[in-house]
Motif scaffolding. Structure first.
Motif, short mmCIF file in Angstrom:
data_model
loop_
_atom_site.label_atom_id
_atom_site.label_comp_id
_atom_site.label_asym_id
_atom_site.label_seq_id
_atom_site.Cartn_x
_atom_site.Cartn_y
_atom_site.Cartn_z
N LEU A 200 0.81 -1.22 0.00
CA LEU A 200 0.00 0.00 0.00
C LEU A 200 0.85 1.27 0.00
N LEU A 201 1.93 1.26 0.79
CA LEU A 201 2.69 2.48 1.00
C LEU A 201 3.82 2.70 -0.01
N PHE A 202 4.27 1.63 -0.62
CA PHE A 202 5.44 1.76 -1.49
C PHE A 202 5.19 1.24 -2.90
N TRP A 222 -4.84 9.73 -4.91
CA TRP A 222 -5.56 8.88 -3.97
C TRP A 222 -4.70 7.75 -3.40
N VAL A 223 -3.50 7.57 -3.95
CA VAL A 223 -2.60 6.54 -3.43
C VAL A 223 -2.23 6.92 -1.99
N PRO A 224 -2.30 5.98 -1.04
CA PRO A 224 -2.10 6.33 0.38
C PRO A 224 -0.85 7.14 0.66
N ALA A 225 0.31 6.67 0.20
CA ALA A 225 1.57 7.37 0.51
C ALA A 225 1.61 8.75 -0.12
N VAL A 226 1.06 8.89 -1.32
CA VAL A 226 1.06 10.19 -2.00
C VAL A 226 0.14 11.17 -1.27
N ALA A 227 -1.05 10.70 -0.92
CA ALA A 227 -2.00 11.57 -0.21
C ALA A 227 -1.44 12.00 1.14
N THR A 249 -6.06 18.10 3.42
CA THR A 249 -7.01 17.21 2.73
C THR A 249 -6.36 15.87 2.44
N GLY A 250 -5.13 15.91 1.92
CA GLY A 250 -4.42 14.66 1.65
C GLY A 250 -4.18 13.85 2.91
#
Length: 274
Positions: A200-202, A222-227, A249-250
């Motif tokens: 999920l994170l990488f 919307w990618v978890p690490a990016v947000a 927001t992210g």
């Protein structure tokens, strides 16, 4: 008549099960987390990796040209991208280690109220990870700025958005730990939950780069690490790059992923046998 005496241990056993207070459960969980050696090693590794990578990137930035969208704060905190994986691993271990050792049965015998037990674990994990995350984030920032000051590209906490970004780095690491905690509660297996966290994170961040640009513009943020990582940036994305959420927001989106994982894990935790 003969006076009856009861030892403290027997007094504790004579109390009805499930009557432990939330504060007492929190103290018990804090004792657990600080008595496990892996907690210290994981947090130490996270701090060393985060600070070390940030220092290397900051040193490299001071020796290379930089453009108008150069973000000195982000450069000093860039190591948090790697530290997030170790913090998520800590969150996984907090719950999965109890399944691997069978300690979860003892915990539920002492406190059958499963929601209270999970809430106490989450509170303790959030407090510990936030404290260490803030220390790591501030240390990364000050070391990075010291390395870049010789080239006059450093910044200070007084600049707009910088303090928010540094504090946000600590919040981001704490949220990573809670995401790992939710995955560990959901999967109940250390290796599987850590692999899921890494995915999920990488890995997911890398996979999105192979999508068509038109898709990336809608999916990437919307990618978890990016947000989540937007919280420790100061300057907006340069023109032409993939759009991202506003910082808070992210971070809210990232916290939503952690909340979903914990909620799903808690639901199954109530339904399944220990």
């Amino acid at each position: 008549m003969t006076a009856q005496t009861t030892t403290p241990a027997l007094q504790g056993l004579s109390q009805p099960a499930g009557r432990a207070s939330f504060a007492g459960t929190v103290r018990s969980e804090f004792t657990k987390i600080r008595s496990v050696r892996s907690t210290y090693w994981t947090l130490l590794a996270m701090a060393v990796v985060s600070i070390g990578v940030g220092a290397l990137v900051s040193f490299a930035a001071s020796r290379n040209p930089h453009g108008p969208y150069f973000d000195p704060t982000l450069h000093s905190l860039i190591g948090l991208y790697f530290g997030q994986l170790l913090m998520a691993a800590l969150g996984v271990l907090v719950i999965s280690s109890e399944y691997s050792t069978g300690m979860i049965r003892t915990s539920l015998t002492v406190l059958p109220r499963r929601g209270t037990l999970i809430a106490a674990k989450g509170v303790v994990l959030a407090a510990v990870s936030l404290a260490v995350g803030l220390i790591t984030s501030f240390a990364s920032f000050f070391i990075g700025q010291a390395l870049m000051s010789g080239d006059h590209i450093s910044t200070t906490l007084g600049h707009p958005g910088v303090l928010r970004a540094v504090v946000g780095g600590g919040l981001f690491l704490a949220a990573c730990a809670l995401l790992g905690f939710g995955l560990g509660l959901l999967l109940r297996h250390t290796a599987g939950a850590i692999c899921a966290a890494v995915g999920l994170l990488f890995v997911l961040s890398l996979v999105v780069n192979f999508l068509p640009q038109s898709w990336q513009n809608h999916v990437d943020k919307w990618v978890p690490a990016v947000a989540g990582s937007v919280i420790f940036t100061v300057l907006p994305s340069p023109p032409g790059s993939t759009p991202t959420f506003a910082p808070w927001t992210g971070f809210a989106v990232f916290c939503g992923y952690a909340a979903i994982a914990i909620a799903a894990g808690l639901y199954l935790f109530r339904k399944r046998n220990a």
